[in-house]
Write an enzyme that holds these catalytic residues in place. Structure first.
Site, PDB file in Angstrom:
ATOM      1  N   GLU A 108      22.837  10.809  -0.765  1.00  0.00           N
ATOM      2  CA  GLU A 108      22.191  11.835  -1.583  1.00  0.00           C
ATOM      3  C   GLU A 108      22.640  11.724  -3.041  1.00  0.00           C
ATOM      4  OE1 GLU A 108      23.176  15.562   0.385  1.00  0.00           O
ATOM      5  OE2 GLU A 108      22.974  14.598   2.342  1.00  0.00           O
ATOM      6  N   GLU A 216      17.505  22.470  -2.508  1.00  0.00           N
ATOM      7  CA  GLU A 216      18.259  23.102  -1.427  1.00  0.00           C
ATOM      8  C   GLU A 216      19.114  24.224  -2.009  1.00  0.00           C
ATOM      9  OE1 GLU A 216      21.934  22.004   1.661  1.00  0.00           O
ATOM     10  OE2 GLU A 216      20.861  20.407   0.602  1.00  0.00           O
TER      11      GLU A 216
END
Length: 301
Positions: A108, A216
């Site tokens: 990520e 997120e």
């Protein structure tokens, strides 16, 4: 912003200093620098009852069903408001392999606001990796071994400046993660930051099975109520350019190490009244999407 205080010497890299206050903010020393479990969006499982169990909510675009050897995106940079210090808001790309169980592999990169991790509300560049669904392996940035940094111009965990303004100037960053034996990370057009060795992973040792792009947040509010922590700009996708946050020119890397537009792109969010996503495509931005939202609002109590 750290460039204002100088640069690293040749054959050194910048490493953000860890202070005792940073460790004390963590739930435990063992969990310092790590995400909690179940923090990767799973488009095949939409169960609102799970939201208060794991606290993570997403608004993403994704592709699956092929072999992927990397991904790229231009990510609009904001400074979302965080309700509580143990919550965060981030925008990133995920390179995924394995199932969404205990063997998930994830790489990520993107930007985040995390008071718990950094002690402030600055927007910061970050990386993350795990080979066991965030259980024991992996961490943010350089807080454990794994990611090997080779660049002394860019600092993991450093503040990004300038950032976008609502109705004003817009700023973005380019993130590219191509596979060339290992998983290499590129920032902008000129900076290769370093790499994740392929031996760290089982399912990502050769290729990825899913790519995700998006936002997120963590919601720690009890009893079914919702946090006011913002995602992206804190505004819904329908507000458009200059007001809502975006990813543009999103691409995947094929087996010949060429960038191409993703095929069969889908979108996913757990609660669209809190955070939403809208895909699009045009000649200037290629494949893009707007995403985000304010969190708590009259339709998301």
């Amino acid at each position: 912003m750290w460039h204002q205080n100088g640069l690293c010497q040749e054959n050194t890299i910048p490493i953000r200093r860890t202070k005792k206050e940073d460790v004390f903010r963590a739930s435990s020393i063992r969990r310092y620098g790590k995400k909690t479990h179940l923090s990767t969006p799973n488009p095949s499982s939409v169960d609102p009852a799970m939201l208060n169990e794991n606290g993570h909510q997403h608004a993403i675009a994704y592709v699956e069903g092929d072999k992927y050897y990397g991904a790229k995106a231009t990510i609009n940079v904001w400074q979302p408001s965080i309700q509580q210090g143990n919550e965060f808001s981030l925008s990133q790309l995920w390179i995924l392999g394995g199932s969404f169980g205990q063997d998930l592999n994830s790489i990520e990169a993107g930007w985040q606001v995390s008071p718990d991790l950094y002690g402030d509300n600055n927007t910061r560049l970050f990386t993350y990796w795990t080979s066991d669904a965030y259980q024991a392996t992996g961490c943010y940035n350089l807080l454990c071994s794994g990611f090997i940094q080779t660049n002394n111009q860019i600092a993991m965990g450093a503040s990004i400046f300038p950032i976008s303004n609502y109705g004003g100037s817009q700023y973005d960053i380019n993130i590219l993660d191509p596979k060339e034996g290992n998983w290499w990370l590129q920032f902008g057009n000129d900076y290769v930051l370093g790499y994740w060795p392929s031996f760290l992973f089982s399912y990502l040792a050769d290729s990825a099975s899913m790519i995700e792009w998006g936002g997120e947040v963590v919601n720690t509010e009890p009893d079914g109520s919702h946090t006011s922590t913002q995602m992206g700009s804190g505004h819904f996708p329908e507000e458009g350019f200059g007001k809502s946050s975006y990813f543009k020119n999103i691409q995947v890397v094929d087996s010949s190490n060429n960038l191409k537009a993703p095929r069969g792109i889908g979108s996913f969010t757990e609660q669209s009244n809190c955070y939403d996503v809208q895909n699009g495509n045009n000649g200037d931005w290629g494949t893009y999407f707007y995403y985000g939202g304010p969190g708590k609002n009259p339709n998301c109590p």
